[in-house]
Enzyme design. Structure first.
Site, PDB file in Angstrom:
ATOM      1  N   ARG A   9       0.874  -1.160   0.000  1.00  0.00           N
ATOM      2  CA  ARG A   9       0.000   0.000   0.000  1.00  0.00           C
ATOM      3  C   ARG A   9       0.912   1.211   0.000  1.00  0.00           C
ATOM      4  O   ARG A   9       1.846   1.281   0.799  1.00  0.00           O
ATOM      5  CB  ARG A   9      -0.909  -0.023   1.226  1.00  0.00           C
ATOM      6  CG  ARG A   9      -1.892  -1.186   1.124  1.00  0.00           C
ATOM      7  CD  ARG A   9      -2.531  -1.547   2.418  1.00  0.00           C
ATOM      8  NE  ARG A   9      -3.367  -2.725   2.213  1.00  0.00           N
ATOM      9  CZ  ARG A   9      -3.081  -3.928   2.666  1.00  0.00           C
ATOM     10  NH1 ARG A   9      -2.003  -4.119   3.371  1.00  0.00           N
ATOM     11  NH2 ARG A   9      -3.874  -4.936   2.429  1.00  0.00           N
ATOM     12  N   GLY A  62     -11.393  -6.129   4.456  1.00  0.00           N
ATOM     13  CA  GLY A  62     -10.355  -5.261   3.924  1.00  0.00           C
ATOM     14  C   GLY A  62      -8.988  -5.641   4.452  1.00  0.00           C
ATOM     15  O   GLY A  62      -8.746  -6.772   4.886  1.00  0.00           O
ATOM     16  N   CYS A  63      -8.071  -4.696   4.424  1.00  0.00           N
ATOM     17  CA  CYS A  63      -6.711  -4.937   4.916  1.00  0.00           C
ATOM     18  C   CYS A  63      -6.743  -5.404   6.357  1.00  0.00           C
ATOM     19  O   CYS A  63      -7.389  -4.795   7.207  1.00  0.00           O
ATOM     20  CB  CYS A  63      -5.895  -3.650   4.790  1.00  0.00           C
ATOM     21  SG  CYS A  63      -4.270  -3.743   5.558  1.00  0.00           S
ATOM     22  N   PHE A  64      -6.018  -6.466   6.648  1.00  0.00           N
ATOM     23  CA  PHE A  64      -6.060  -7.000   8.009  1.00  0.00           C
ATOM     24  C   PHE A  64      -5.372  -6.102   9.032  1.00  0.00           C
ATOM     25  O   PHE A  64      -5.598  -6.242  10.235  1.00  0.00           O
ATOM     26  CB  PHE A  64      -5.513  -8.428   8.099  1.00  0.00           C
ATOM     27  CG  PHE A  64      -4.279  -8.765   7.297  1.00  0.00           C
ATOM     28  CD1 PHE A  64      -3.294  -7.834   7.015  1.00  0.00           C
ATOM     29  CD2 PHE A  64      -4.113 -10.053   6.819  1.00  0.00           C
ATOM     30  CE1 PHE A  64      -2.170  -8.170   6.292  1.00  0.00           C
ATOM     31  CE2 PHE A  64      -2.988 -10.414   6.086  1.00  0.00           C
ATOM     32  CZ  PHE A  64      -2.015  -9.466   5.822  1.00  0.00           C
TER      33      PHE A  64
END
Length: 238
Positions: A9, A62-64
């Site tokens: 990201r 979503g993103c952990f």
């Protein structure tokens, strides 16, 4: 392998991060103003726990990194581990999962004391603070099936409680858009690479964390003040 060698990201400057945050704000009006929504508690809660055995839940939204950070600050939680579920053991690898072609979702496994916090309460936090359940195969700036909203239930009780709560929220009309959260049986959980664990704690100044994840933790404190713990429970065992 260090996280710096695996860009996932973008590490953007402050101005760009603000622009990304605005561009990918949650879409329902209930979330748009604050990044969270006040929800009724689940009407179906499951059996009263007996004994002192810990239980676990596996959730994807979503993103952990952000999901992990939220539950690390919830009273009654004893461990949160980022990982992968939904695919095969051979593809439970960050580089492969990131292609979106492995059937895995980024998930967290939450270990908790049911005498302090119930599975139903975990779901209330999941739908109100941890993610936006109306976004299909994406969450904020992250896109792909690996970022889908999903509940991986371990048994019939978890399945029943989750189904009942989704039905309850749909009937109440608390979201502008339909809830797209999948309910799938938990076949396996694979821990993610070590550098993903406690990520928000170790990288609190990273723009992605600042604009996507720390607001979730702040919303947990705001909406669930009696259940918020200031010091996160960290995955010190790894």
């Amino acid at each position: 392998m260090p996280a710096s060698s695996l860009p996932r990201r973008p590490l953007v400057g402050l101005g760009a991060a603000l622009a990304l945050s605005a561009a990918f704000a949650w879409t329902p009006f209930t979330h748009a103003a604050s990044g969270a929504v006040t929800l009724p508690p689940p009407a179906t809660t499951g059996p009263t726990p007996t004994g002192d055995a810990l239980q676990s839940a596996v959730l994807a939204g979503g993103c952990f990194w952000g999901i992990e950070a939220v539950y690390q600050h919830l009273d009654g939680v004893t461990e949160v581990v980022s990982g992968y579920s939904g695919g095969e053991a051979a593809t439970a690898d960050y580089r492969l999962v990131s292609t979106g072609r492995t059937e895995h979702a980024e998930v967290v496994r939450i270990t908790y004391d049911p005498r302090q916090v119930s599975y139903a309460q975990l779901l209330q936090v999941f739908f109100s603070v941890a993610h936006d359940p109306t976004q299909l195969d994406r969450q904020g700036p992250d896109r792909g099936r690996q970022y889908r909203s999903a509940i991986f239930y371990a048994d019939e009780t978890q399945q029943r409680v989750a189904e009942a709560y989704i039905d309850q929220l749909d009937a109440a009309g608390v979201f502008d858009q339909p809830i797209v959260t999948r309910l799938d049986p938990l076949n396996a959980f694979y821990p993610a690479e070590d550098y993903h664990q406690d990520y928000a704690y170790h990288h609190p100044n990273q723009p992605y964390i600042v604009f996507n994840d720390l607001p979730k933790v702040a919303n947990l404190e705001r909406l669930f003040p009696g259940d918020y713990r200031d010091s996160p429970v960290l995955d010190t065992a790894r």
